[in-house]
Design an enzyme around this catalytic site. Structure first.
Site, PDB file in Angstrom:
ATOM      1  CE  LYS A 182      60.319  18.955  -7.310  1.00 29.03           C
ATOM      2  NZ  LYS A 182      59.635  18.425  -8.500  1.00 29.03           N
ATOM      3  CB  THR A 219      50.151  24.200  -7.490  1.00 27.97           C
ATOM      4  OG1 THR A 219      49.287  23.339  -6.716  1.00 27.97           O
ATOM      5  CG2 THR A 219      50.188  25.583  -6.849  1.00 27.97           C
ATOM      6  N   GLY A 221      50.911  20.244 -11.963  1.00 25.61           N
ATOM      7  CA  GLY A 221      51.989  20.121 -12.927  1.00 25.61           C
ATOM      8  C   GLY A 221      53.235  20.911 -12.610  1.00 25.61           C
ATOM      9  CB  THR A 222      54.424  22.830  -9.655  1.00 29.15           C
ATOM     10  OG1 THR A 222      54.089  21.775  -8.727  1.00 29.15           O
ATOM     11  CG2 THR A 222      53.355  23.900  -9.592  1.00 29.15           C
ATOM     12  N   GLY A 223      55.837  20.212 -10.646  1.00 29.39           N
ATOM     13  CA  GLY A 223      57.054  19.404 -10.671  1.00 29.39           C
ATOM     14  C   GLY A 223      57.470  19.030 -12.081  1.00 29.39           C
ATOM     15  CB  CYS A 224      55.509  17.814 -14.989  1.00 28.49           C
ATOM     16  SG  CYS A 224      54.699  16.384 -14.247  1.00 28.49           S
TER      17      CYS A 224
END
Length: 277
Positions: A182, A219, A221-224
């Site tokens: 990412k 932003t 919590g974007t990865g989760c």
């Protein structure tokens, strides 16, 4: 003829830490599962005292109780896909990996959560090697961001898409079947033509994924959320490539709508339910 017995409920399991502020971790995972049409269940590996300003404390769950949670869920529910997030201790990683093997989980998404959006460390240093050795090789997909990829490979964080590309092959060599790297941590003139660029390698070929870049401070919590979106779609029978593309589209829209929410005084969450509210 379709009967009640032939209908299958898509069940997705998240194994991760709890975010008391509701923007990341277990809470973000369950919101995402629900938003995308999967039934969500959970195994909590750690409790965090956390809000939009940062992480104030971490309380690790005993590995024996994590095992008990895993046995409770996987011995009863027909889980179609599993997502793994925050595992802060080597013993926890080993426990999760052993149970994944025991229950022969076939669709495993590993989000190697190491640092919160706020910059707070979430993974103990001695757990990194354990993650690489015992869990990542079992993964159908790993979804590192740039700082996480740098830690996994012992390199500096990439500052261009070309440097991202140079990481793909070494990441694949860690043993996962596929990699989604990412690019959200690229900033300023590192961003190509206002695009958020990720790279997905399915083990056979490389795919470049683009979405519009959104300027927002919300932003958290974007990865989760992205890894959970992929897991929810896999649980419904989509291929890995379709799930990655669908997850990318979902997180891009959730970020674009993040400023519609007014949550906390720091980095707010993305809008998991932008389609519904």
């Amino acid at each position: 003829m379709i009967t009640d017995k032939t209908l299958s409920t898509p069940i997705a399991l998240t194994i991760a830490g709890s975010d008391s502020g509701g923007g990341a971790g277990i809470q973000a995972d369950l919101k995402t599962f629900s938003a995308l049409g999967a039934y969500g269940c959970s195994v909590i590996t750690a409790l965090t005292a956390q809000n939009t300003r940062g992480v104030q404390g971490i309380f690790d769950v005993d590995p024996a109780f994590i095992k008990q949670q895993l046995d409770s869920v996987l011995s009863d529910l027909d889980v179609k896909a599993v997502k793994v997030g925050m595992l802060s201790q080597p013993e926890v990683i080993e426990t999760v990996a052993e149970r994944i093997e025991h229950y022969q989980v076939k669709r495993l998404v590993v989000d190697p959560v190491m640092v919160a959006t706020s910059g707070d460390a979430l993974l103990q240093q001695d757990a990194i090697q354990t993650l690489k050795e015992v869990l990542i090789p079992k993964a159908s997909l790993i979804t590192p961001n740039l700082p996480e990829a740098a830690v996994l490979l012992g390199q500096d964080k990439p500052e261009s898409t070309q440097q991202m590309l140079d990481m793909i092959e070494p990441l694949l060599k860690l043993g996962a079947k596929a990699v989604l790297l990412k690019g959200g941590h690229l900033t300023g003139n590192q961003i190509e033509r206002g695009k958020a660029v990720d790279f997905y390698h399915d083990g056979q070929s490389l795919h470049r994924l683009e979405s519009p870049w959104t300027e927002t401070g919300n932003t958290h919590g974007t990865g989760c959320t992205l890894s959970s979106a992929i897991t929810a779609l896999i649980a419904q029978g989509f291929s890995m490539g379709e799930a990655v593309q669908g997850g990318k589209e979902y997180i891009a829209a959730a970020i674009a709508k993040a400023d519609d929410l007014n949550i906390g005084q720091g980095q707010g969450p993305v809008h998991h339910f932008y389609r519904n509210w």
